[in-house]
Design a protein around this motif. Structure first.
Motif, PDB file in Angstrom:
ATOM      1  N   SER A 125       0.797  -1.111  -0.054  1.00 43.38           N
ATOM      2  CA  SER A 125      -0.068   0.028   0.131  1.00 43.38           C
ATOM      3  C   SER A 125       0.803   1.280  -0.011  1.00 43.38           C
ATOM      4  O   SER A 125       0.319   2.458  -0.501  1.00 43.38           O
ATOM      5  CB  SER A 125      -1.007   0.134   1.126  1.00 43.38           C
ATOM      6  OG  SER A 125      -0.132   0.236   2.306  1.00 43.38           O
ATOM      7  N   GLU A 126       2.170   1.289   0.456  1.00 45.11           N
ATOM      8  CA  GLU A 126       3.174   2.358   0.556  1.00 45.11           C
ATOM      9  C   GLU A 126       3.900   2.547  -0.696  1.00 45.11           C
ATOM     10  O   GLU A 126       4.789   2.977  -0.665  1.00 45.11           O
ATOM     11  CB  GLU A 126       3.920   2.616   1.886  1.00 45.11           C
ATOM     12  CG  GLU A 126       3.054   2.439   2.964  1.00 45.11           C
ATOM     13  CD  GLU A 126       2.623   3.698   3.548  1.00 45.11           C
ATOM     14  OE1 GLU A 126       3.375   4.508   3.687  1.00 45.11           O
ATOM     15  OE2 GLU A 126       1.581   3.826   4.284  1.00 45.11           O
ATOM     16  N   LEU A 127       3.862   1.431  -1.657  1.00 47.97           N
ATOM     17  CA  LEU A 127       4.795   1.425  -2.548  1.00 47.97           C
ATOM     18  C   LEU A 127       4.346   1.760  -4.075  1.00 47.97           C
ATOM     19  O   LEU A 127       3.027   1.863  -4.197  1.00 47.97           O
ATOM     20  CB  LEU A 127       5.295  -0.306  -2.664  1.00 47.97           C
ATOM     21  CG  LEU A 127       5.682  -1.014  -1.575  1.00 47.97           C
ATOM     22  CD1 LEU A 127       6.012  -2.383  -1.767  1.00 47.97           C
ATOM     23  CD2 LEU A 127       6.886  -0.031  -1.144  1.00 47.97           C
ATOM     24  N   ASP A 128       5.386   2.258  -4.829  1.00 49.56           N
ATOM     25  CA  ASP A 128       4.894   2.646  -6.105  1.00 49.56           C
ATOM     26  C   ASP A 128       4.643   1.361  -7.044  1.00 49.56           C
ATOM     27  O   ASP A 128       4.896   0.049  -6.612  1.00 49.56           O
ATOM     28  CB  ASP A 128       6.098   3.588  -6.676  1.00 49.56           C
ATOM     29  CG  ASP A 128       7.458   2.863  -6.828  1.00 49.56           C
ATOM     30  OD1 ASP A 128       7.453   1.646  -6.873  1.00 49.56           O
ATOM     31  OD2 ASP A 128       8.411   3.807  -7.007  1.00 49.56           O
ATOM     32  N   PRO A 129       4.391   1.372  -8.346  1.00 52.53           N
ATOM     33  CA  PRO A 129       4.070   0.274  -9.081  1.00 52.53           C
ATOM     34  C   PRO A 129       4.990  -0.648  -9.311  1.00 52.53           C
ATOM     35  O   PRO A 129       4.765  -2.012  -9.302  1.00 52.53           O
ATOM     36  CB  PRO A 129       3.485   0.810 -10.727  1.00 52.53           C
ATOM     37  CG  PRO A 129       3.136   2.182 -10.240  1.00 52.53           C
ATOM     38  CD  PRO A 129       3.905   2.695  -9.077  1.00 52.53           C
ATOM     39  N   GLN A 130       6.346  -0.166  -9.296  1.00 54.92           N
ATOM     40  CA  GLN A 130       7.551  -1.226  -9.544  1.00 54.92           C
ATOM     41  C   GLN A 130       7.584  -2.071  -8.216  1.00 54.92           C
ATOM     42  O   GLN A 130       7.867  -3.113  -8.223  1.00 54.92           O
ATOM     43  CB  GLN A 130       8.837  -0.413  -9.790  1.00 54.92           C
ATOM     44  CG  GLN A 130      10.032  -1.309  -9.943  1.00 54.92           C
ATOM     45  CD  GLN A 130      11.356  -0.564 -10.159  1.00 54.92           C
ATOM     46  OE1 GLN A 130      11.488   0.556  -9.891  1.00 54.92           O
ATOM     47  NE2 GLN A 130      12.242  -1.310 -10.461  1.00 54.92           N
ATOM     48  N   GLY A 131       7.527  -1.153  -6.959  1.00 55.89           N
ATOM     49  CA  GLY A 131       7.706  -1.968  -5.986  1.00 55.89           C
ATOM     50  C   GLY A 131       6.442  -2.919  -5.514  1.00 55.89           C
ATOM     51  O   GLY A 131       6.763  -4.050  -5.117  1.00 55.89           O
TER      52      GLY A 131
ATOM     53  N   GLN B  98       7.114   6.741 -11.145  1.00 50.86           N
ATOM     54  CA  GLN B  98       7.721   5.858 -10.080  1.00 50.86           C
ATOM     55  C   GLN B  98       8.030   6.900  -9.054  1.00 50.86           C
ATOM     56  O   GLN B  98       8.495   8.265  -9.418  1.00 50.86           O
ATOM     57  CB  GLN B  98       9.147   5.402 -10.694  1.00 50.86           C
ATOM     58  CG  GLN B  98       8.741   4.134 -11.332  1.00 50.86           C
ATOM     59  CD  GLN B  98       7.956   3.000 -10.549  1.00 50.86           C
ATOM     60  OE1 GLN B  98       6.711   2.908 -10.856  1.00 50.86           O
ATOM     61  NE2 GLN B  98       8.563   2.342  -9.760  1.00 50.86           N
TER      62      GLN B  98
ATOM     63  N   HIS C 119      -0.561   7.046  -8.535  1.00 52.86           N
ATOM     64  CA  HIS C 119       0.095   5.708  -9.194  1.00 52.86           C
ATOM     65  C   HIS C 119      -1.062   4.977  -9.726  1.00 52.86           C
ATOM     66  O   HIS C 119      -0.884   4.057 -10.213  1.00 52.86           O
ATOM     67  CB  HIS C 119       0.740   4.789  -8.213  1.00 52.86           C
ATOM     68  CG  HIS C 119       1.903   5.269  -7.487  1.00 52.86           C
ATOM     69  ND1 HIS C 119       3.163   5.780  -8.405  1.00 52.86           N
ATOM     70  CD2 HIS C 119       2.328   5.498  -6.240  1.00 52.86           C
ATOM     71  CE1 HIS C 119       3.927   6.018  -7.607  1.00 52.86           C
ATOM     72  NE2 HIS C 119       3.637   6.092  -6.483  1.00 52.86           N
TER      73      HIS C 119
END
Lengths: 282, 279
Positions: A174-180, B39, B196
């Motif tokens: 939930s705190e990550l960007d799409p790559q994460g 990103q 995002h």
């Protein structure tokens, strides 16, 4: 868990309301539901924090590795069943809050040291865990310097070092960007394939979750509304929307295509765009 | 058309790092609903913080509503351009929800009657009327997020920038927040969101700007940007599932961006082929 009802101290509405749930060794279960549905409370019941640390009243039965939670002091409840293997390990949504050491290695050793695992064994497990989360070479790194996805992978690696029977990932992306996010779901896929751990993944978005788990449990107001393979749960898109969890677009469009007579009725929902497009091409 | 924001050839670097902005230019017309995606570390928040002077460029210039903001304090710009941080707790400070919202306009010297009117209207807009006397940190995350937005809106800025309006919210909470954004847009304001979530881009944005490595790698209407595969890959983004499905089967779904459009497109099919393939 059988017929579990739980109320936090000083509240009248149950946070868990007749919850029955079994997680077997090696099984990967997704847990979703709107805010306040009881997801975190359920996770805390699986770690004994509910009711041992929170107080409150719990009825019904919560058995962790065969031990009845209510009748067992927390220290004993969570003590390893097998030598060197934790019963439950948990990671949380904010990866930064889980950092305890000045190096990745210290972070990974912490839990296993507390379990009393011998030092050489910990070292071996750290190597394996770092390879598993694809962070080999980061052993000496300063954890705060890593990206969000890397920090969350360190948290999962630290859990793996404890070899838990059950690994709980509470909103890992939930705190990550799409790559994460992609990194974590790829990792969940390999955790599932390893068959070594039962995994409970808490997550808002069903798109990625549905494809990654054996079973999907949907909570609403402390009650289990669905507990079935994702392809079954995602048939009932109208009910999911009513509960407040967003079904994958492919599931929704698949049902609409059936209703429009473009696809034959099926007991199975489409989990992603590729599956739906393949069916439409037939 | 008047421009809400003009950024020209912006360069910016955090100490000891590669450029966070490398020659970025962007013009945002008044009244546009724009989504900034990319990103973490791509430069989108850095860019947005230049719009109200929270950050100042090493080179390049920024105009807000036709005026160069060089030398103007961020606080002076607050009644023109409002900025909501990603984490609402970075801006909440008052003892009650009501005081949090009224602080901005009161500080601007707005009359007492007007302060009360605005605060009341915003409590209704973000559905916090019943919580007006509560301590802000006793609210849930979604409510704190809405409170943070309301306190920025109380200064009635013509331009609103919200960094990740739906992060940490569940689906319903996210939709409620986006409805507030849509309402501002209908009201003629310029809305810039950083997100995002490509579903939100598809459902709400008129224009999407994709950033990667301190540069703009795609810029256009969502339908046009979603087909720019290499730019999206560079930013680790994927178009919404509904768009990917519709793109493969335009015969069934026409040019649907969202799941609602895709399911609506199927309806005429069941009415009968005889009606003619207008869908």
């Amino acid at each position: 868990m059988r017929d579990v009802e739980f109320r936090y101290p000083g509240t009248s509405a149950p946070a868990l309301d007749g919850v029955s749930l079994t997680i077997s060794d090696g099984e990967v279960v997704g847990l979703a539901g709107p805010t306040g549905a009881g997801k975190t409370t359920l996770c805390m019941a699986l770690t004994g924090l509910v009711p041992h640390s929170t107080g409150g009243t719990l009825s019904g039965s919560v058995k962790l590795g065969g031990r009845e939670s209510r009748d067992t002091p927390l220290g004993e409840l969570l003590s390893p069943l097998d030598a060197d293997r934790a019963l439950v390990a948990v990671t949380f949504q904010d990866p930064e809050s889980q950092i305890v050491g000045m190096t990745v290695e210290e972070d990974l050793a912490f839990g296993a040291e507390n379990l009393g695992v011998p030092r050489e064994e910990i070292n071996r497990r750290i190597d394996e865990a770092l390879a598993f989360v694809r962070l080999d070479g980061f052993r000496e790194s300063f954890p705060y310097s890593l990206s969000g996805g890397q920090k969350q992978r360190v948290a999962i690696a630290a859990a793996i070092v404890m070899r838990p029977r059950l690994l709980i990932l509470d909103e890992p992306t939930s705190e990550l960007d799409p790559q994460g996010r992609a990194e974590i779901f790829e990792l969940i896929g390999r955790l599932a394939a390893s068959g070594e751990y039962a995994v409970l993944v808490v997550e808002h978005a069903l798109d990625d979750l549905a494809a990654a788990v054996d079973r999907l449990v949907i909570l609403e107001s402390g009650k289990v509304r669905f507990d079935a393979p994702p392809a079954e749960v995602l048939r009932d898109v109208d009910r999911l929307v009513e509960i407040g969890v967003r079904p994958p677009d492919a599931s929704v469009i698949g049902i609409a295509a059936e209703r429009a007579g473009l696809l034959p009725p099926s007991p199975i929902a489409f989990l992603d765009d590729a599956a739906l497009l393949a069916a439409l091409a037939r | 058309m008047t421009s809400a924001i003009v950024a020209e050839n912006l360069w910016f670097r955090y100490p000891g790092s590669a450029p966070a902005l490398a020659d970025v230019s962007l013009e945002i017309p008044e009244g546009q609903f724009l989504a900034l995606v990319g990103q973490n570390g791509s430069g989108k928040t850095t860019l947005a913080k230049h719009f109200n002077g929270l950050l100042r460029p090493e080179r390049g210039r920024v105009e807000v509503s036709g005026t160069d903001i060089d030398g103007r304090a961020t606080a002076d710009l607050a009644s023109t351009i409002g900025y909501c941080y990603q984490n609402p707790d970075h801006q909440i400070f008052a003892a009650t929800v009501f005081e949090e919202i009224e602080f901005g306009p009161r500080n601007l010297g707005v009359t007492e009657d007007e302060v009360v009117r605005r605060t009341g209207r915003l409590l209704d807009l973000v559905r916090l009327r019943g919580e007006a006397d509560r301590y802000p940190f006793s609210l849930g995350r979604g409510q704190r997020q809405k409170l943070a937005v309301a306190s920025v809106l109380a200064m009635e800025p013509r331009i609103v920038i919200v960094d990740e309006p739906t992060t940490g919210l569940d689906w319903q909470g996210g939709q409620a927040m986006m409805e507030v954004m849509a309402e501002l847009h209908r009201d003629g304001r310029t809305v810039v969101i950083i997100t995002h979530d490509m579903n939100i881009v598809a459902e709400y944005a008129e224009r999407v700007v994709v950033m990667a490595n301190g540069r703009i790698v795609a810029d256009g209407e969502p339908a046009d940007v979603f087909v720019q595969e290499s730019a999206l890959r560079e930013a680790f983004l994927r178009p919404p599932q509904a768009f990917r499905i519709a793109r493969e089967r335009p015969d069934l779904f026409a040019s649907s961006l969202t799941v609602t459009q895709a399911t609506d497109a199927l309806r005429p099919v069941s009415v009968g082929v005889a009606a003619g393939g207008e869908a």
